[in-house]
Design an enzyme around this catalytic site. Structure first.
Site, PDB file in Angstrom:
ATOM      1  N   CYS A   2       1.498  13.361   7.652  1.00  0.00           N
ATOM      2  CA  CYS A   2       0.824  12.061   7.699  1.00  0.00           C
ATOM      3  C   CYS A   2      -0.690  12.248   7.837  1.00  0.00           C
ATOM      4  O   CYS A   2      -1.139  13.125   8.565  1.00  0.00           O
ATOM      5  CB  CYS A   2       1.280  11.167   8.839  1.00  0.00           C
ATOM      6  SG  CYS A   2       3.005  10.698   8.741  1.00  0.00           S
ATOM      7  N   ARG A  28      -1.237  15.769   3.191  1.00  0.00           N
ATOM      8  CA  ARG A  28      -0.552  15.745   4.492  1.00  0.00           C
ATOM      9  C   ARG A  28       0.751  14.940   4.464  1.00  0.00           C
ATOM     10  O   ARG A  28       1.502  14.918   5.423  1.00  0.00           O
ATOM     11  CB  ARG A  28      -1.478  15.130   5.556  1.00  0.00           C
ATOM     12  CG  ARG A  28      -2.763  15.887   5.759  1.00  0.00           C
ATOM     13  CD  ARG A  28      -3.598  15.237   6.845  1.00  0.00           C
ATOM     14  NE  ARG A  28      -2.913  15.283   8.112  1.00  0.00           N
ATOM     15  CZ  ARG A  28      -2.982  16.303   8.952  1.00  0.00           C
ATOM     16  NH1 ARG A  28      -3.701  17.355   8.651  1.00  0.00           N
ATOM     17  NH2 ARG A  28      -2.324  16.269  10.090  1.00  0.00           N
ATOM     18  N   TRP A  74       4.358  11.026   5.691  1.00  0.00           N
ATOM     19  CA  TRP A  74       5.457  11.975   5.514  1.00  0.00           C
ATOM     20  C   TRP A  74       6.534  11.531   6.491  1.00  0.00           C
ATOM     21  O   TRP A  74       6.376  11.652   7.704  1.00  0.00           O
ATOM     22  CB  TRP A  74       4.988  13.402   5.826  1.00  0.00           C
ATOM     23  CG  TRP A  74       6.044  14.435   5.555  1.00  0.00           C
ATOM     24  CD1 TRP A  74       6.294  15.038   4.356  1.00  0.00           C
ATOM     25  CD2 TRP A  74       6.982  14.999   6.480  1.00  0.00           C
ATOM     26  NE1 TRP A  74       7.335  15.926   4.480  1.00  0.00           N
ATOM     27  CE2 TRP A  74       7.779  15.923   5.776  1.00  0.00           C
ATOM     28  CE3 TRP A  74       7.248  14.804   7.836  1.00  0.00           C
ATOM     29  CZ2 TRP A  74       8.808  16.655   6.367  1.00  0.00           C
ATOM     30  CZ3 TRP A  74       8.263  15.525   8.439  1.00  0.00           C
ATOM     31  CH2 TRP A  74       9.028  16.440   7.701  1.00  0.00           C
ATOM     32  N   ASN A  98       0.040   9.390  13.256  1.00  0.00           N
ATOM     33  CA  ASN A  98       0.455  10.717  12.791  1.00  0.00           C
ATOM     34  C   ASN A  98       1.097  11.425  13.974  1.00  0.00           C
ATOM     35  O   ASN A  98       0.464  11.562  15.017  1.00  0.00           O
ATOM     36  CB  ASN A  98      -0.761  11.506  12.296  1.00  0.00           C
ATOM     37  CG  ASN A  98      -0.425  12.963  12.050  1.00  0.00           C
ATOM     38  OD1 ASN A  98       0.695  13.284  11.654  1.00  0.00           O
ATOM     39  ND2 ASN A  98      -1.376  13.843  12.292  1.00  0.00           N
ATOM     40  N   GLY A  99       2.343  11.854  13.802  1.00  0.00           N
ATOM     41  CA  GLY A  99       3.012  12.563  14.890  1.00  0.00           C
ATOM     42  C   GLY A  99       4.376  11.984  15.144  1.00  0.00           C
ATOM     43  O   GLY A  99       4.999  11.401  14.247  1.00  0.00           O
ATOM     44  N   GLU A 476       8.296  36.001   1.013  1.00  0.00           N
ATOM     45  CA  GLU A 476       7.211  35.064   0.715  1.00  0.00           C
ATOM     46  C   GLU A 476       7.273  34.631  -0.760  1.00  0.00           C
ATOM     47  O   GLU A 476       7.082  33.458  -1.079  1.00  0.00           O
ATOM     48  CB  GLU A 476       5.852  35.688   1.054  1.00  0.00           C
ATOM     49  CG  GLU A 476       4.637  34.856   0.690  1.00  0.00           C
ATOM     50  CD  GLU A 476       4.583  33.474   1.349  1.00  0.00           C
ATOM     51  OE1 GLU A 476       5.378  33.181   2.262  1.00  0.00           O
ATOM     52  OE2 GLU A 476       3.739  32.666   0.905  1.00  0.00           O
ATOM     53  N   LYS A 480       7.738  30.767  -1.925  1.00  0.00           N
ATOM     54  CA  LYS A 480       6.766  30.122  -2.813  1.00  0.00           C
ATOM     55  C   LYS A 480       7.489  29.470  -3.994  1.00  0.00           C
ATOM     56  O   LYS A 480       7.225  28.336  -4.352  1.00  0.00           O
ATOM     57  CB  LYS A 480       5.783  31.190  -3.306  1.00  0.00           C
ATOM     58  CG  LYS A 480       4.403  30.754  -3.523  1.00  0.00           C
ATOM     59  CD  LYS A 480       3.518  30.713  -2.297  1.00  0.00           C
ATOM     60  CE  LYS A 480       4.107  29.980  -1.136  1.00  0.00           C
ATOM     61  NZ  LYS A 480       3.357  30.043   0.084  1.00  0.00           N
ATOM     62  N   GLU A 483       9.820  26.454  -2.946  1.00  0.00           N
ATOM     63  CA  GLU A 483       9.009  25.346  -2.448  1.00  0.00           C
ATOM     64  C   GLU A 483       8.439  24.493  -3.586  1.00  0.00           C
ATOM     65  O   GLU A 483       8.458  23.271  -3.514  1.00  0.00           O
ATOM     66  CB  GLU A 483       7.869  25.971  -1.628  1.00  0.00           C
ATOM     67  CG  GLU A 483       6.945  25.030  -0.932  1.00  0.00           C
ATOM     68  CD  GLU A 483       5.891  25.790  -0.108  1.00  0.00           C
ATOM     69  OE1 GLU A 483       5.660  26.997  -0.355  1.00  0.00           O
ATOM     70  OE2 GLU A 483       5.291  25.170   0.779  1.00  0.00           O
ATOM     71  N   HIS A 499      26.868  43.724   0.503  1.00  0.00           N
ATOM     72  CA  HIS A 499      27.690  43.200   1.597  1.00  0.00           C
ATOM     73  C   HIS A 499      28.030  41.730   1.377  1.00  0.00           C
ATOM     74  O   HIS A 499      28.345  41.020   2.324  1.00  0.00           O
ATOM     75  CB  HIS A 499      26.973  43.413   2.935  1.00  0.00           C
ATOM     76  CG  HIS A 499      26.749  44.861   3.226  1.00  0.00           C
ATOM     77  ND1 HIS A 499      27.750  45.707   3.644  1.00  0.00           N
ATOM     78  CD2 HIS A 499      25.647  45.641   3.076  1.00  0.00           C
ATOM     79  CE1 HIS A 499      27.271  46.936   3.775  1.00  0.00           C
ATOM     80  NE2 HIS A 499      25.996  46.914   3.433  1.00  0.00           N
ATOM     81  N   LYS A 596       1.664  19.350   4.190  1.00  0.00           N
ATOM     82  CA  LYS A 596       0.904  20.570   4.447  1.00  0.00           C
ATOM     83  C   LYS A 596       0.992  21.039   5.897  1.00  0.00           C
ATOM     84  O   LYS A 596       1.167  22.215   6.174  1.00  0.00           O
ATOM     85  CB  LYS A 596      -0.553  20.314   4.063  1.00  0.00           C
ATOM     86  CG  LYS A 596      -1.476  21.495   4.255  1.00  0.00           C
ATOM     87  CD  LYS A 596      -1.338  22.454   3.116  1.00  0.00           C
ATOM     88  CE  LYS A 596      -2.195  23.688   3.273  1.00  0.00           C
ATOM     89  NZ  LYS A 596      -1.627  24.824   2.531  1.00  0.00           N
TER      90      LYS A 596
END
Ligand code: M6R
Length: 601
Positions: A2, A28, A74, A98-99, A476, A480, A483, A499, A596
């Site tokens: 947010c 955000r 968000w 925001n939060g 990573e 990437k 995502e 396995h 983000k």
């Protein structure tokens, strides 16, 4: 997670100003957006599902207003629709948030008992009603906000309007980022610096529990006790260009292209080629015999890389833990433990909580952070900044690489302290460090990523393989790709394949393998042969000259000292992910469901 913006000024262009600032914060969160502005002594609210673009279509930007608040969301509580979008209004109070309000459920029950009704599923509407309830009780906004901070549990930054004071913008901050800026006749609140860069690069940071009251001709800061206070101002070192695409199709591509500069800036800030500079610029690490690295997502992956480097080169044991686990688990410390928190934003809720846990236990902490003045940067005993500048794409690239660079310097310092690096090796490493930017530039130029992407982008599953540090790099690479392309891909330790996972390999299943560690190379090659025998399409990223029949495509990278090898290994992994997502037509900079900065747990 947010973005909030607030503006009050002498001019009547608040709507345009807020939308402009909000657009700079869209990274955000971007599932809905809204604005509340004052016009004709009345608060008007417009909100829409989807991007800010949707909001703009239904908003007359030319309406006169000198005060308002805006939000890009968000979703945490309630689906992303117009009702749940911010701003929310209850009684005389209108807010953007925001939060997260952790005790919203109990508060909602109390407020319903007191006659409040709710139309959304959000915790924000409950926060709004709480402030209204307290405002009715005390008939004083400052008092109502002070009491609200005591009652509302969780992390939140709020921009607030009150029907009775239509010339005033209020804001509070509790464990969620919020800055305040002043430019000529205008005053801003915002979740992050990009929101204000069109106007100024000077900003104030708030402490937890601070309240700010902004009018067109005044700005007043108060602490929890409602004492008038002053707050220091900061200058953002970058400029507006940093938060613009600068001709690139996507921020992600722009940011990958910035890696040569970012690596150079980060390294040269701490290391001028002399051992003395490392000793001076990086805090004294002599006493630490046990290191914990705690982080989330890509930052966690840099910790995995650093673990291998520090353990193998500096000979110090390192535990790496995902912050959301670390904060709740039993952790064994000793008097020689150092806890390192890695975070681009410096605001990630779980990483921040892990920092606080370590501090409560009396353990030394070191933050590795990008965002200057962020919570982790301020609360850690020591903070080392990476020099990545603003990173806008949700998928981190240049900040990840800069974190790697700084962690490599840390490993180097520890290795020097423990006499694990000879003068000759040090001099050789120094020469290679100087060449890093050129090496990265060369890798970025290659056309190979697009060609390979063309062959695999339609696949539904892709696997990444590697051992030890190459496994950390694979993790990573895999994050990437999933995502930004939504392809189901997973990284495996190459030896673990047989396995269970090998049952998933079919004709042409793409396997992206990383081999840079010579000592373990032969073992990974055997595993790749096993997958080839089952039809896999092997794409090999390696620093060795390979001529063999166990891969289908090869991406060659420079062969350099293990301490800095990961900084070049990551480039093809990032660009492959980028090219695949681009071919799939994905929204690369704003992948679905993500944001983000993850300021909720
Ligand atoms: O701001 P932080 O470095 O603490 O963020 C941690 C993760 O949320 C972040 O690295 C995330 O995994 C990236 N978006 C991945 O590209």
């Amino acid at each position: 997670m947010c973005g909030i913006v607030g503006y009050v000024g002498k001019n009547d262009n608040a709507i345009k100003t807020i939308i402009n600032s909000l657009e700079a914060l869209e990274y955000r969160g971007y599932d809905s957006a809204g604005i509340a502005y004052i016009n004709d002594n009345h608060i008007n609210i417009v909100k829409r599902q989807g991007r800010i673009e949707n909001l703009k279509k239904d908003l007359n930007l030319d309406i006169n207003s000198n005060l308002g608040i805006g939000h890009t969301r968000w979703a945490t509580h309630g689906v992303p629709n117009e009702i749940n979008a911010h701003p929310h209004k209850c009684g005389k109070i209108t807010i953007v948030h925001n939060g997260i309000i952790e005790n919203y459920s109990e508060l909602k029950t109390m407020l319903i008992d007191n006659g409040y009704a709710f139309s959304s599923d959000t915790d924000t509407e409950v926060a709004c009603a709480t402030i209204d309830y307290l405002y009715k009780k005390y008939n004083n906004m400052l008092k109502a906000l002070q009491k609200s901070i005591k009652i509302l549990k969780g992390s939140y930054a709020l921009g607030i309007l009150c029907d009775d004071n239509l010339d005033t913008l209020y804001a509070v901050r509790v464990s969620s980022p919020l800055i305040v800026a002043v430019k000529d006749n205008g005053k801003f609140i915002a979740s992050d610096v990009p929101a204000i860069l069109s106007y100024t690069n000077e900003y104030y940071l708030l402490d937890d529990g601070d309240i700010v009251v902004l009018k067109d001709n005044s700005i007043n800061f108060y602490n929890k006790e409602l004492e008038s206070i002053t707050r220091n101002s900061f200058i953002f070192e970058g400029d507006l260009e940093e938060v613009k695409k600068d001709g690139y199709e996507h921020f992600m591509l722009k940011e990958i292209n910035e890696e040569p500069r970012v690596i150079k800036d980060t390294i040269s800030y701490y290391f001028d080629g002399t051992k003395a500079s490392l000793m001076k610029n990086i805090p004294d690490l002599n006493k630490y015999k046990d290191i914990h690295i705690v982080a989330c997502g890509s930052a966690y992956h840099t910790g995995l890389v650093a673990k291998t480097l520090i353990e193998e080169i500096a000979n110090i044991p390192v535990m790496v833990e995902i912050a959301s686990e670390y904060r709740y688990k039993k952790v064994f410390y000793n008097e020689a433990t150092l806890v390192i928190l890695v975070s681009q934003s410096g605001e990630t809720a779980d990483t921040l909580a892990s920092l606080r846990k370590a501090k409560e236990d009396g353990i030394d902490t070191l933050g590795i952070v990008n965002a200057v003045g962020s919570s982790i940067a301020r609360e850690a005993d020591n903070t080392l900044y990476i020099k990545a500048g603003c990173e806008i794409a949700v998928a981190t690239t240049k900040a990840y690489s800069a974190q790697l660079a700084l962690l490599s310097l840390l490993a180097l310092k520890l290795a020097l302290i423990n006499n694990k690096i000879s003068d000759e090796e040090f001099n050789n490493l120094k020469m290679q460090i100087n060449k890093l930017p050129e090496m990265i530039k060369e890798l970025i130029k290659s056309e190979k990523y697009r060609k390979i992407a063309n062959k695999i982008y339609t696949r539904e599953d892709i696997f990444y393989l590697g051992r030890k540090i190459d496994y950390a790099m694979s993790m990573e690479g895999s994050l990437k790709l999933k995502e930004i392309s939504y392809i189901n891909c997973v990284a495996y330790a190459a030896g673990e394949l047989k396995h269970g996972t090998i049952s998933l390999i079919e004709q042409d299943t793409p396997i992206i393998a990383v081999i840079t560690d010579k000592d373990i190379k032969a073992k990974t090659i055997s595993n790749l042969k096993e997958t080839k025998a089952r039809g896999a399409n092997v794409i090999l990223i390696t620093n060795e000259v390979e001529k063999d029949n166990y891969y289908d495509e090869i991406i060659s990278i420079p062969n350099i000292h293990p301490l800095i090898q990961p900084i070049v290994t990551i480039v093809p992994l990032q660009l492959l992910a980028y090219e695949i997502a681009k071919l799939k037509g994905c929204d690369i900079d704003k992948p679905r469901n993500l944001a983000k900065s993850v300021t909720v747990e």
